[in-house]
Enzyme design. Structure first.
Site, mmCIF file in Angstrom:
data_model
loop_
_atom_site.group_PDB
_atom_site.id
_atom_site.type_symbol
_atom_site.label_atom_id
_atom_site.label_comp_id
_atom_site.label_asym_id
_atom_site.label_seq_id
_atom_site.Cartn_x
_atom_site.Cartn_y
_atom_site.Cartn_z
ATOM 1 N N ASP A 59 -27.381 52.851 1.270
ATOM 2 C CA ASP A 59 -27.274 51.016 1.274
ATOM 3 C C ASP A 59 -26.803 51.260 0.516
ATOM 4 O O ASP A 59 -26.816 51.387 -0.872
ATOM 5 C CB ASP A 59 -29.096 50.354 0.786
ATOM 6 C CG ASP A 59 -28.439 48.817 1.010
ATOM 7 O OD1 ASP A 59 -27.813 48.443 0.905
ATOM 8 O OD2 ASP A 59 -29.651 48.087 0.944
ATOM 9 N N TYR A 145 -16.567 35.286 2.013
ATOM 10 C CA TYR A 145 -16.562 36.191 2.184
ATOM 11 C C TYR A 145 -14.461 35.950 2.666
ATOM 12 O O TYR A 145 -14.275 37.423 2.070
ATOM 13 C CB TYR A 145 -16.876 35.691 3.965
ATOM 14 C CG TYR A 145 -16.042 37.499 4.987
ATOM 15 C CD1 TYR A 145 -16.918 37.638 5.349
ATOM 16 C CD2 TYR A 145 -15.020 37.082 5.582
ATOM 17 C CE1 TYR A 145 -16.960 39.092 5.504
ATOM 18 C CE2 TYR A 145 -14.898 38.053 6.512
ATOM 19 C CZ TYR A 145 -16.093 38.767 6.723
ATOM 20 O OH TYR A 145 -15.709 39.674 7.214
ATOM 21 N N THR A 180 -18.288 42.972 18.062
ATOM 22 C CA THR A 180 -19.204 43.933 17.733
ATOM 23 C C THR A 180 -21.124 43.374 17.038
ATOM 24 O O THR A 180 -20.928 41.804 17.655
ATOM 25 C CB THR A 180 -17.953 44.040 16.552
ATOM 26 O OG1 THR A 180 -18.942 42.978 15.260
ATOM 27 C CG2 THR A 180 -17.236 44.337 16.385
#
Length: 251
Positions: A59, A145, A180
């Protein structure tokens, strides 16, 4: 045989990078949180391509896990690093839990930076390729983002010029909306984000162009003419206007 290490390899663009690099004869180190998904992909590629595939669960929001992946890179030989791991958050920064935003930053920026540092340690002088999966969002104001992807693009531009003398290329691959599981993990279905159908790209096309541009030593790869035009136009439009248009999408 070259060896490629791919983060976020369990699905989406990461899995597609794995398939296409395996098709080129590369051995693989696959990194993601889901061991079952990695083992399934590894078995598929060993059987179909006859390559060596190593599975490493991690992770990348966890410092100790990033350390383990960096140590694997340092042991070498890693000839290609694909920094693909990532996830999206709702655009409303002030409404998101700050813990989620910090984790988002760690995965997209800090982990990518640390793995690039490890890769440069083994690639300089012997050659190698680093591919950072960024986004056209990095050219447009669109919450954190965009900020993370803008960092990847800017750093890749600099590093590609700086380390070319050492035989290392660094490429930021900047797709737009891609079919995706990225959106599904946010509870969204492709096409439901207020984005026109013609703006959706297919993962195999994105990866094929990205690998080609990386092989040619390009610092930035925008794998679609339509998105190249969008990026070109965004550079001359006011930030307030592009930010407003960007808010049409929900991710």
């Amino acid at each position: 045989m070259p060896t490629a290490l791919i983060t976020g390899a369990s699905a989406g663009l990461g899995a597609e990078f794995a398939r296409q690099l395996a098709g080129q004869g590369a051995d693989l180190v696959l990194v993601a949180r889901s061991r079952d998904a990695l083992e399934s992909l590894a078995a598929e590629l060993r059987a179909s391509q006859g390559i060596e595939v190593e599975v490493l669960t991690a992770d990348l929001a966890v410092e100790a896990d990033v350390d383990r992946v960096a140590a694997r890179i340092a042991r070498g030989p890693i000839d290609v690093l694909v920094n693909n791991a990532g996830f999206g958050l709702p655009l409303q920064f002030a409404d998101n839990p700050i813990e989620d935003e910090v984790r988002h930053l760690r995965v997209h920026v800090e982990a990518s930076m640390r793995l690039m540092h490890a890769a440069l340690g083994v690639m300089r002088g012997r050659g190698g390729r680093i591919i950072n999966v960024a986004s056209v969002a990095g050219f447009i104001s669109r919450s954190t983002y965009s900020a993370c992807k803008a960092w990847l693009i800017g750093f890749s531009r600099w590093a590609n010029a700086e380390y070319a003398r050492d035989g290392v290329t660094v490429t930021a691959v900047c797709p737009g909306f891609v079919h995706t599981t990225f959106h599904a993990r946010m509870g969204l279905a492709s096409g439901d984000e207020g984005v026109p159908r013609f703006l959706w790209l297919n993962a195999p096309d994105v990866v094929r162009v990205g690998l080609r541009d990386a092989a040619h030593g390009k610092a930035v790869s925008i794998p679609s003419l339509r998105y190249k035009l969008i990026v070109a136009v965004s550079r001359v439009l006011p930030r307030s206007l592009t930010a407003g248009v960007a808010r049409r999408g929900r991710v």
